[in-house]
Design an enzyme around this catalytic site. Structure first.
Site, PDB file in Angstrom:
ATOM      1  N   GLU A 151       0.842  -1.204   0.000  1.00  0.00           N
ATOM      2  CA  GLU A 151       0.000   0.000   0.000  1.00  0.00           C
ATOM      3  C   GLU A 151       0.878   1.256   0.000  1.00  0.00           C
ATOM      4  O   GLU A 151       1.290   1.697   1.055  1.00  0.00           O
ATOM      5  CB  GLU A 151      -0.918   0.000   1.223  1.00  0.00           C
ATOM      6  CG  GLU A 151      -1.792  -1.248   1.291  1.00  0.00           C
ATOM      7  CD  GLU A 151      -2.761  -1.235   2.456  1.00  0.00           C
ATOM      8  OE1 GLU A 151      -3.045  -0.157   2.999  1.00  0.00           O
ATOM      9  OE2 GLU A 151      -3.237  -2.301   2.816  1.00  0.00           O
ATOM     10  N   TYR A 152       1.131   1.832  -1.161  1.00  0.00           N
ATOM     11  CA  TYR A 152       0.839   1.387  -2.507  1.00  0.00           C
ATOM     12  C   TYR A 152       2.072   1.683  -3.349  1.00  0.00           C
ATOM     13  O   TYR A 152       2.824   2.604  -3.008  1.00  0.00           O
ATOM     14  CB  TYR A 152      -0.371   2.146  -3.110  1.00  0.00           C
ATOM     15  CG  TYR A 152      -1.599   2.097  -2.243  1.00  0.00           C
ATOM     16  CD1 TYR A 152      -2.442   0.980  -2.274  1.00  0.00           C
ATOM     17  CD2 TYR A 152      -1.907   3.149  -1.385  1.00  0.00           C
ATOM     18  CE1 TYR A 152      -3.577   0.932  -1.478  1.00  0.00           C
ATOM     19  CE2 TYR A 152      -3.036   3.088  -0.575  1.00  0.00           C
ATOM     20  CZ  TYR A 152      -3.864   1.978  -0.629  1.00  0.00           C
ATOM     21  OH  TYR A 152      -4.971   1.921   0.170  1.00  0.00           O
TER      22      TYR A 152
END
Ligand SMILES: *[C@@H]1O[C@H](CO)[C@@H](O)[C@H](O)[C@H]1NC(C)=O
Ligand SMILES: *[C@@H]1O[C@H](CO)[C@@H](O)[C@H](O)[C@H]1NC(C)=O
Ligand SMILES: *[C@@H]1O[C@H](CO)[C@@H](O)[C@H](O)[C@H]1NC(C)=O
Length: 374
Positions: A151-152
């Site tokens: 993420e991310y």
């Protein structure tokens, strides 16, 4: 039956019936037997016990969340707790009366996990070391797949490294022996935007689709501590005024080239709380002093239900947004209940999506579900 039990009771039948038989799929959709009903099982904390029978009876796939990577070696590094918990996790899933696939999820929301992924994915030999170690752990514990929760990725280069990582995992997972499932937990929309210089950046959805069995779209956390000057529906299905809705995010994945059957919609089993500035102003978008109770303003679904019951909270079903919230005094909570979850799932089915996943197992007090449902 008090309100907590009746909610649990409803959820039991709702999740059991999801994609099952009541509403037939359109001709172009995959058969219902293929529908994914997944749940992440948080393996951290001090009260870890294997996923309950009740939870497993609702699911087709269960994710171990999470294992981490040793940044020095680029290999999956199990903690002592992982080594104890993984066999229990795998046994609970596989020995269940209706066996459930057990998947190893690597990473999670932490900045350390993201930085490790970025470094490993950029380096060819680290990629292959990582992939070999993840596959070795999955095989050692008899697991059925690997999930990457990064993420991310933050730049076009990292997005391309991301796909290279999946290619390496796919190659490592294919042989020898049983082919492992390969999935990824992804941002709610196919374009990640934010404050970093390289943003906004789009996922290479079609290239990801070539390597992955499916993506778990995190269609929640659309509002929270970072924009808590006003209340917000953190997992609302629609929002006429902004892009911050589950329907918007899912549409971007489809438009970007992820086949519908490889899109799995996230449903949160937790709420996000706010302190209202004025208890008499309690709609979505009402002024807020900041997050309310819970760690960073997060309460599990069972805590929300308990709060509502103890405080005689008013529960509102916002039809236009398909979002549930409750309020009592100055506390305001956005969450999903059976009403909103049912509608969201119907919507996902209408799009021909691959199924849904829950974050997280245990947040709905499985023992209540078990007691009510059997
Ligand atoms: C490891 O498990 C023990 C015993 O269940 C627990 O007390 C401890 O908090 C766990 N450690 C981590 C990092 O989760
Ligand atoms: C690439 O990864 C390998 C193996 O993990 C490591 O030995 C090497 O130092 C890395 N190279 C760079 C430039 O980070
Ligand atoms: C919100 O309310 C809780 C409890 O009523 C309090 O502890 C917290 O400090 C409040 N937060 C803000 C930002 O007002």
């Amino acid at each position: 039956m008090d309100s907590r039990k009746s909610t649990a009771f409803f959820l039991f039948f709702f999740f059991r019936g999801f994609f099952a038989d009541s509403v037939p799929f359109a001709a172009s959709s995959p058969p219902s037997s293929a529908a994914v009903k997944a749940g992440y099982w948080p393996a951290f904390g001090s009260t870890v016990s294997p996923p309950s029978d009740a939870a497993l009876s609702l699911l087709t796939h269960v994710y171990y969340a999470f294992v981490q990577v040793d940044s020095a070696t680029a290999r999956v590094a199990l903690t002592a707790n992982d080594s104890l918990a993984l066999p229990l996790f795998a046994a609970a899933a596989h020995d269940h009366v209706a066996p459930v696939k057990a998947i190893l999820s690597v990473g999670g929301a932490s900045a350390v996990a993201s930085a490790n992924f970025a470094r490993i994915a950029a380096n060819g030999s680290a990629r292959s070391d990582f992939a070999a170690s993840a596959v070795a752990v999955a095989r050692e514990y008899g697991l059925d797949g690997i999930d990457i929760d990064w993420e991310y990725p933050q730049s076009p280069q990292e997005m391309s490294d991301y796909v290279a990582l999946f290619s390496e995992l796919r190659r490592a997972a294919a042989a020898p022996g049983r082919c492992l499932l390969l999935t990824a937990a992804v941002h709610y929309s196919a374009t990640v935007s934010g404050t970093t210089a390289a943003y906004p950046v789009s996922y290479p959805a079609a290239e990801m689709a070539a390597e992955l069995d499916w993506v778990n779209v995190m269609a929640y956390d659309l509002h929270g501590a970072w924009d808590a000057t006003a209340t917000g529906a953190h997992a609302g299905l629609f929002d006429a005024k902004s892009d911050l809705s589950a329907s918007y995010g899912l549409a971007t994945w489809l438009a970007a080239g992820m086949p519908a059957e490889k899109v799995v919609m996230g449903v949160p089993l937790y709420g996000r709380t706010y302190n209202l500035t004025d208890g008499d102003e309690h709609g979505i978008g009402a002024p807020s002093r900041g997050v309310g109770q819970g760690d960073a303003g997060v309460l599990t679904l069972s805590e929300v239900v308990e709060f509502n019951w103890k405080n005689r909270a008013t529960v509102v079903h916002d039809e236009a947004r398909v979002a549930t919230y409750s309020f009592a005094g100055e506390t305001w909570i956005s969450y999903d209940d059976s009403w909103s979850a049912t509608r969201k799932v119907e919507y996902a089915r209408g799009l021909g999506l691959g199924g849904y996943f829950l974050w997280a197992i245990g947040y709905d007090e499985d023992w209540i579900i078990a007691r009510a449902g059997t």
